[in-house]
Motif scaffolding. Sequence first.
Motif, PDB file in Angstrom:
ATOM      1  N   VAL A 135      -1.495  13.398  15.944  1.00 47.72           N
ATOM      2  CA  VAL A 135      -1.100  12.023  16.208  1.00 47.72           C
ATOM      3  C   VAL A 135       0.297  11.751  15.648  1.00 47.72           C
ATOM      4  O   VAL A 135       1.071  10.981  16.221  1.00 47.72           O
ATOM      5  CB  VAL A 135      -2.138  11.027  15.643  1.00 47.72           C
ATOM      6  CG1 VAL A 135      -2.170  11.048  14.125  1.00 47.72           C
ATOM      7  CG2 VAL A 135      -1.870   9.618  16.171  1.00 47.72           C
ATOM      8  N   ARG A 136       0.649  12.407  14.548  1.00 42.07           N
ATOM      9  CA  ARG A 136       1.976  12.196  13.977  1.00 42.07           C
ATOM     10  C   ARG A 136       3.059  12.692  14.932  1.00 42.07           C
ATOM     11  O   ARG A 136       4.075  12.026  15.147  1.00 42.07           O
ATOM     12  CB  ARG A 136       2.111  12.915  12.634  1.00 42.07           C
ATOM     13  CG  ARG A 136       3.476  12.724  11.969  1.00 42.07           C
ATOM     14  CD  ARG A 136       3.598  13.527  10.687  1.00 42.07           C
ATOM     15  NE  ARG A 136       4.874  13.278  10.053  1.00 42.07           N
ATOM     16  CZ  ARG A 136       6.008  13.893  10.377  1.00 42.07           C
ATOM     17  NH1 ARG A 136       5.994  14.801  11.348  1.00 42.07           N
ATOM     18  NH2 ARG A 136       7.139  13.619   9.752  1.00 42.07           N
ATOM     19  N   VAL A 164      -3.479   7.239   8.322  1.00 35.67           N
ATOM     20  CA  VAL A 164      -4.806   7.641   8.772  1.00 35.67           C
ATOM     21  C   VAL A 164      -5.791   7.501   7.618  1.00 35.67           C
ATOM     22  O   VAL A 164      -5.391   7.408   6.455  1.00 35.67           O
ATOM     23  CB  VAL A 164      -4.827   9.101   9.294  1.00 35.67           C
ATOM     24  CG1 VAL A 164      -3.943   9.238  10.525  1.00 35.67           C
ATOM     25  CG2 VAL A 164      -4.400  10.073   8.202  1.00 35.67           C
ATOM     26  N   TYR A 165      -7.072   7.496   7.966  1.00 33.01           N
ATOM     27  CA  TYR A 165      -8.136   7.448   6.965  1.00 33.01           C
ATOM     28  C   TYR A 165      -8.626   8.869   6.700  1.00 33.01           C
ATOM     29  O   TYR A 165      -9.019   9.572   7.624  1.00 33.01           O
ATOM     30  CB  TYR A 165      -9.295   6.583   7.464  1.00 33.01           C
ATOM     31  CG  TYR A 165     -10.430   6.434   6.473  1.00 33.01           C
ATOM     32  CD1 TYR A 165     -10.334   5.528   5.424  1.00 33.01           C
ATOM     33  CD2 TYR A 165     -11.587   7.203   6.597  1.00 33.01           C
ATOM     34  CE1 TYR A 165     -11.378   5.376   4.515  1.00 33.01           C
ATOM     35  CE2 TYR A 165     -12.631   7.061   5.695  1.00 33.01           C
ATOM     36  CZ  TYR A 165     -12.522   6.149   4.656  1.00 33.01           C
ATOM     37  OH  TYR A 165     -13.552   6.017   3.753  1.00 33.01           O
ATOM     38  N   GLU A 166      -8.580   9.288   5.449  1.00 33.03           N
ATOM     39  CA  GLU A 166      -9.003  10.642   5.081  1.00 33.03           C
ATOM     40  C   GLU A 166      -9.776  10.614   3.765  1.00 33.03           C
ATOM     41  O   GLU A 166      -9.242  10.186   2.742  1.00 33.03           O
ATOM     42  CB  GLU A 166      -7.792  11.577   4.923  1.00 33.03           C
ATOM     43  CG  GLU A 166      -7.074  11.912   6.213  1.00 33.03           C
ATOM     44  CD  GLU A 166      -5.927  12.878   5.997  1.00 33.03           C
ATOM     45  OE1 GLU A 166      -5.554  13.119   4.833  1.00 33.03           O
ATOM     46  OE2 GLU A 166      -5.381  13.401   6.999  1.00 33.03           O
ATOM     47  N   VAL A 197      -6.761   5.762   2.614  1.00 36.62           N
ATOM     48  CA  VAL A 197      -5.831   5.576   3.716  1.00 36.62           C
ATOM     49  C   VAL A 197      -4.488   6.113   3.245  1.00 36.62           C
ATOM     50  O   VAL A 197      -3.958   5.688   2.215  1.00 36.62           O
ATOM     51  CB  VAL A 197      -5.721   4.095   4.117  1.00 36.62           C
ATOM     52  CG1 VAL A 197      -4.650   3.906   5.186  1.00 36.62           C
ATOM     53  CG2 VAL A 197      -7.068   3.598   4.632  1.00 36.62           C
ATOM     54  N   LEU A 215      -7.712   0.386  10.088  1.00 38.98           N
ATOM     55  CA  LEU A 215      -8.553   1.579  10.124  1.00 38.98           C
ATOM     56  C   LEU A 215      -9.996   1.250   9.732  1.00 38.98           C
ATOM     57  O   LEU A 215     -10.946   1.698  10.372  1.00 38.98           O
ATOM     58  CB  LEU A 215      -7.978   2.646   9.199  1.00 38.98           C
ATOM     59  CG  LEU A 215      -6.669   3.280   9.701  1.00 38.98           C
ATOM     60  CD1 LEU A 215      -5.919   3.940   8.564  1.00 38.98           C
ATOM     61  CD2 LEU A 215      -6.971   4.305  10.799  1.00 38.98           C
ATOM     62  N   VAL A 244      -7.750   5.932  15.615  1.00 40.61           N
ATOM     63  CA  VAL A 244      -7.476   7.233  14.999  1.00 40.61           C
ATOM     64  C   VAL A 244      -6.353   7.144  13.973  1.00 40.61           C
ATOM     65  O   VAL A 244      -6.214   8.024  13.113  1.00 40.61           O
ATOM     66  CB  VAL A 244      -7.116   8.285  16.056  1.00 40.61           C
ATOM     67  CG1 VAL A 244      -8.295   8.529  16.987  1.00 40.61           C
ATOM     68  CG2 VAL A 244      -5.882   7.872  16.857  1.00 40.61           C
ATOM     69  N   ALA A 245      -5.539   6.108  14.055  1.00 40.87           N
ATOM     70  CA  ALA A 245      -4.434   5.912  13.129  1.00 40.87           C
ATOM     71  C   ALA A 245      -3.995   4.457  13.220  1.00 40.87           C
ATOM     72  O   ALA A 245      -4.460   3.706  14.082  1.00 40.87           O
ATOM     73  CB  ALA A 245      -3.269   6.850  13.458  1.00 40.87           C
TER      74      ALA A 245
END
Length: 254
Positions: free
Chosen positions: A76-77, A99-101, A105, A138, A208-209
Amino acid sequence: MSQTVDRALTILPLLAEGPADLGQVADRLGVHKSTALRLLRTLHEHGLVFRQSDQRYRLGARLFALAQEAVEHLDVREIAHPHLLALNEKCGHTVHLAVYEEGEVVYIDKVESRYPVRMYSRIGKSVAITVAAVAKLLLADFPEGERRVLAEKLDYPTYTSRSTPNAAAFLKELAQVREQGWATDLGGHEESINCVGAPIRGADGRVVAAMSVSAPNVVVTAEELLTLLPLVRRTAEAISREYSGKAPIKEASS
Protein backbone atom coordinates in the motif's frame (compact mmCIF):
# COMPACT_ATOMS: atom_id res chain seq x y z
CA MET A 1 -5.53 -14.17 -30.20
CA SER A 2 -6.70 -10.97 -28.46
CA GLN A 3 -10.32 -11.90 -29.19
CA THR A 4 -9.76 -15.35 -27.67
CA VAL A 5 -8.26 -13.83 -24.54
CA ASP A 6 -11.10 -11.33 -24.30
CA ARG A 7 -13.69 -14.10 -24.55
CA ALA A 8 -11.91 -16.22 -21.95
CA LEU A 9 -11.74 -13.30 -19.52
CA THR A 10 -15.43 -12.56 -20.09
CA ILE A 11 -16.25 -16.03 -18.76
CA LEU A 12 -14.77 -15.29 -15.33
CA PRO A 13 -17.13 -12.48 -14.25
CA LEU A 14 -20.03 -14.57 -15.59
CA LEU A 15 -19.09 -17.48 -13.32
CA ALA A 16 -18.54 -15.08 -10.43
CA GLU A 17 -22.33 -14.61 -10.55
CA GLY A 18 -22.75 -18.36 -9.97
CA PRO A 19 -22.35 -21.69 -11.80
CA ALA A 20 -23.36 -21.70 -15.47
CA ASP A 21 -23.76 -24.41 -18.07
CA LEU A 22 -22.18 -24.52 -21.51
CA GLY A 23 -25.21 -22.99 -23.20
CA GLN A 24 -25.27 -20.02 -20.85
CA VAL A 25 -21.58 -19.37 -21.38
CA ALA A 26 -21.96 -19.58 -25.16
CA ASP A 27 -24.93 -17.20 -25.07
CA ARG A 28 -23.05 -14.66 -22.96
CA LEU A 29 -20.08 -14.76 -25.33
CA GLY A 30 -22.24 -14.82 -28.44
CA VAL A 31 -20.37 -17.85 -29.84
CA HIS A 32 -21.07 -21.46 -30.79
CA LYS A 33 -21.03 -24.01 -27.97
CA SER A 34 -17.91 -25.67 -29.45
CA THR A 35 -15.99 -22.39 -29.14
CA ALA A 36 -17.20 -21.86 -25.57
CA LEU A 37 -16.22 -25.43 -24.71
CA ARG A 38 -12.65 -24.93 -25.96
CA LEU A 39 -12.30 -21.81 -23.83
CA LEU A 40 -13.74 -23.54 -20.76
CA ARG A 41 -11.43 -26.52 -21.19
CA THR A 42 -8.38 -24.25 -21.36
CA LEU A 43 -9.46 -22.38 -18.23
CA HIS A 44 -10.16 -25.70 -16.53
CA GLU A 45 -6.65 -26.98 -17.36
CA HIS A 46 -5.20 -23.93 -15.59
CA GLY A 47 -7.43 -24.36 -12.54
CA LEU A 48 -9.32 -21.13 -13.16
CA VAL A 49 -12.60 -22.92 -13.88
CA PHE A 50 -14.02 -26.13 -12.39
CA ARG A 51 -16.66 -28.41 -13.95
CA GLN A 52 -19.17 -29.69 -11.44
CA SER A 53 -20.88 -33.10 -11.48
CA ASP A 54 -24.03 -31.44 -12.89
CA GLN A 55 -21.92 -30.30 -15.89
CA ARG A 56 -22.12 -26.67 -14.87
CA TYR A 57 -18.96 -24.59 -14.49
CA ARG A 58 -17.84 -22.44 -11.57
CA LEU A 59 -14.72 -20.48 -10.69
CA GLY A 60 -11.76 -22.69 -9.83
CA ALA A 61 -9.82 -22.76 -6.57
CA ARG A 62 -6.60 -21.59 -8.21
CA LEU A 63 -8.24 -18.29 -9.09
CA PHE A 64 -8.91 -17.62 -5.41
CA ALA A 65 -5.36 -18.68 -4.51
CA LEU A 66 -3.94 -16.28 -7.07
CA ALA A 67 -6.15 -13.46 -5.78
CA GLN A 68 -5.07 -14.08 -2.20
CA GLU A 69 -1.42 -14.18 -3.19
CA ALA A 70 -1.79 -10.92 -5.10
CA VAL A 71 -3.38 -9.22 -2.09
CA GLU A 72 -0.63 -10.44 0.22
CA HIS A 73 2.01 -8.95 -2.05
CA LEU A 74 0.33 -5.59 -2.50
CA ASP A 75 2.36 -2.77 -0.99
CA VAL A 76 0.00 0.00 0.00
CA ARG A 77 2.92 2.35 0.65
CA GLU A 78 4.30 1.88 -2.85
CA ILE A 79 0.89 2.49 -4.39
CA ALA A 80 0.07 5.46 -2.16
CA HIS A 81 3.37 7.33 -2.28
CA PRO A 82 2.90 9.11 -5.65
CA HIS A 83 -0.55 10.23 -4.54
CA LEU A 84 0.85 11.54 -1.24
CA LEU A 85 3.49 13.48 -3.12
CA ALA A 86 0.86 15.00 -5.41
CA LEU A 87 -1.27 15.99 -2.41
CA ASN A 88 1.74 17.58 -0.72
CA GLU A 89 2.48 19.52 -3.91
CA LYS A 90 -1.05 20.91 -3.92
CA CYS A 91 -1.40 21.85 -0.25
CA GLY A 92 2.19 22.13 1.02
CA HIS A 93 1.47 20.48 4.36
CA THR A 94 2.80 17.29 5.97
CA VAL A 95 1.16 14.13 4.67
CA HIS A 96 1.19 10.83 6.59
CA LEU A 97 0.26 7.23 5.77
CA ALA A 98 -0.40 4.77 8.61
CA VAL A 99 -1.46 1.16 9.21
CA TYR A 100 -2.60 -0.91 12.18
CA GLU A 101 -0.03 -3.50 13.26
CA GLU A 102 -0.05 -5.68 16.39
CA GLY A 103 -2.07 -3.33 18.55
CA GLU A 104 -0.41 -0.12 17.34
CA VAL A 105 -1.00 2.40 14.60
CA VAL A 106 2.29 3.09 12.85
CA TYR A 107 3.40 5.64 10.28
CA ILE A 108 4.71 3.88 7.16
CA ASP A 109 5.21 6.95 4.96
CA LYS A 110 5.59 10.70 5.35
CA VAL A 111 5.98 13.64 2.99
CA GLU A 112 7.40 16.69 4.73
CA SER A 113 5.78 20.10 4.73
CA ARG A 114 7.37 22.74 2.52
CA TYR A 115 6.98 25.26 5.32
CA PRO A 116 9.82 25.98 7.81
CA VAL A 117 7.82 24.68 10.79
CA ARG A 118 8.05 20.84 10.71
CA MET A 119 6.20 18.13 12.64
CA TYR A 120 7.99 15.73 14.92
CA SER A 121 6.93 12.43 13.41
CA ARG A 122 8.82 9.74 11.58
CA ILE A 123 8.26 6.57 9.60
CA GLY A 124 8.05 3.56 11.91
CA LYS A 125 6.88 5.61 14.89
CA SER A 126 3.59 4.68 16.54
CA VAL A 127 0.93 7.37 16.85
CA ALA A 128 -1.08 8.55 19.84
CA ILE A 129 -3.81 6.00 19.26
CA THR A 130 -6.62 7.71 21.20
CA VAL A 131 -6.35 11.07 19.43
CA ALA A 132 -4.66 10.69 16.02
CA ALA A 133 -6.93 10.99 12.99
CA VAL A 134 -5.29 8.02 11.24
CA ALA A 135 -5.82 5.85 14.33
CA LYS A 136 -9.50 6.75 14.53
CA LEU A 137 -9.97 5.83 10.88
CA LEU A 138 -8.30 2.45 11.26
CA LEU A 139 -10.02 1.50 14.53
CA ALA A 140 -13.43 2.76 13.40
CA ASP A 141 -13.43 0.02 10.76
CA PHE A 142 -13.25 -2.72 13.40
CA PRO A 143 -16.49 -4.60 14.17
CA GLU A 144 -18.36 -3.02 17.08
CA GLY A 145 -17.42 -5.75 19.55
CA GLU A 146 -13.73 -5.48 18.75
CA ARG A 147 -13.87 -1.69 19.01
CA ARG A 148 -15.40 -1.93 22.45
CA VAL A 149 -12.86 -4.47 23.75
CA LEU A 150 -9.95 -2.43 22.42
CA ALA A 151 -11.31 0.86 23.77
CA GLU A 152 -11.65 -0.61 27.25
CA LYS A 153 -8.00 -1.75 27.21
CA LEU A 154 -6.50 1.58 26.17
CA ASP A 155 -5.08 4.27 28.40
CA TYR A 156 -6.29 7.82 27.78
CA PRO A 157 -3.43 10.26 28.38
CA THR A 158 -4.35 13.93 28.69
CA TYR A 159 -2.04 15.35 26.05
CA THR A 160 -4.12 18.54 25.87
CA SER A 161 -7.50 19.77 27.06
CA ARG A 162 -8.94 18.38 23.80
CA SER A 163 -7.63 14.83 24.24
CA THR A 164 -10.12 11.96 24.28
CA PRO A 165 -10.87 11.45 28.01
CA ASN A 166 -12.18 7.89 28.24
CA ALA A 167 -13.41 4.77 26.47
CA ALA A 168 -17.00 5.98 26.19
CA ALA A 169 -15.95 9.19 24.44
CA PHE A 170 -13.57 7.28 22.19
CA LEU A 171 -16.24 4.79 21.12
CA LYS A 172 -18.65 7.63 20.38
CA GLU A 173 -16.05 9.32 18.20
CA LEU A 174 -15.18 6.09 16.39
CA ALA A 175 -18.85 5.55 15.60
CA GLN A 176 -19.05 9.06 14.15
CA VAL A 177 -15.87 8.52 12.10
CA ARG A 178 -17.24 5.23 10.78
CA GLU A 179 -20.45 6.95 9.68
CA GLN A 180 -18.93 10.06 8.09
CA GLY A 181 -15.88 8.42 6.50
CA TRP A 182 -13.24 10.91 7.70
CA ALA A 183 -11.55 11.98 10.92
CA THR A 184 -9.79 14.90 12.57
CA ASP A 185 -7.36 15.62 15.37
CA LEU A 186 -7.84 19.27 16.22
CA GLY A 187 -5.30 19.90 18.95
CA GLY A 188 -5.90 16.58 20.68
CA HIS A 189 -2.24 15.52 20.75
CA GLU A 190 -0.53 18.89 20.49
CA GLU A 191 -2.40 22.16 21.06
CA SER A 192 -0.78 23.76 18.01
CA ILE A 193 -1.20 20.89 15.53
CA ASN A 194 -4.34 20.05 13.56
CA CYS A 195 -4.95 17.09 11.27
CA VAL A 196 -7.59 15.79 8.87
CA GLY A 197 -7.58 12.27 7.42
CA ALA A 198 -9.40 9.75 5.24
CA PRO A 199 -9.37 5.93 4.94
CA ILE A 200 -7.82 3.79 2.21
CA ARG A 201 -9.89 0.70 1.44
CA GLY A 202 -9.18 -2.64 -0.18
CA ALA A 203 -11.30 -4.46 -2.75
CA ASP A 204 -13.52 -5.85 0.04
CA GLY A 205 -14.26 -2.38 1.38
CA ARG A 206 -12.25 -2.83 4.58
CA VAL A 207 -9.83 -0.11 5.67
CA VAL A 208 -6.23 -1.19 4.99
CA ALA A 209 -4.51 2.12 5.76
CA ALA A 210 -5.25 5.74 6.59
CA MET A 211 -3.76 8.98 5.34
CA SER A 212 -3.81 12.49 6.74
CA VAL A 213 -2.71 16.07 6.24
CA SER A 214 -1.32 17.89 9.27
CA ALA A 215 -0.30 21.50 9.87
CA PRO A 216 0.53 23.78 12.81
CA ASN A 217 -1.67 26.73 13.72
CA VAL A 218 1.09 29.19 12.83
CA VAL A 219 0.85 28.02 9.21
CA VAL A 220 -2.88 27.42 8.80
CA THR A 221 -5.89 27.53 11.13
CA ALA A 222 -7.99 24.45 11.88
CA GLU A 223 -10.85 25.95 9.86
CA GLU A 224 -8.59 26.50 6.86
CA LEU A 225 -7.18 22.98 7.14
CA LEU A 226 -10.69 21.52 7.11
CA THR A 227 -11.29 23.10 3.70
CA LEU A 228 -8.77 20.54 2.37
CA LEU A 229 -11.03 17.64 3.39
CA PRO A 230 -12.51 17.11 -0.11
CA LEU A 231 -9.00 16.97 -1.60
CA VAL A 232 -7.83 14.55 1.10
CA ARG A 233 -10.83 12.30 0.53
CA ARG A 234 -10.36 12.32 -3.25
CA THR A 235 -6.72 11.34 -2.77
CA ALA A 236 -7.66 8.48 -0.44
CA GLU A 237 -10.30 7.29 -2.90
CA ALA A 238 -7.77 7.36 -5.76
CA ILE A 239 -5.33 5.26 -3.71
CA SER A 240 -8.14 2.88 -2.77
CA ARG A 241 -9.12 2.37 -6.39
CA GLU A 242 -5.56 1.68 -7.47
CA TYR A 243 -4.95 -0.63 -4.50
CA SER A 244 -8.15 -2.52 -5.33
CA GLY A 245 -7.24 -2.81 -9.01
CA LYS A 246 -10.17 -0.67 -10.16
CA ALA A 247 -10.03 1.69 -13.10
CA PRO A 248 -9.46 5.34 -12.16
CA ILE A 249 -12.39 7.73 -12.41
CA LYS A 250 -11.99 9.99 -15.42
CA GLU A 251 -12.42 13.64 -14.65
CA ALA A 252 -14.79 15.56 -16.89
CA SER A 253 -13.02 17.89 -19.26
CA SER A 254 -13.68 21.56 -18.75
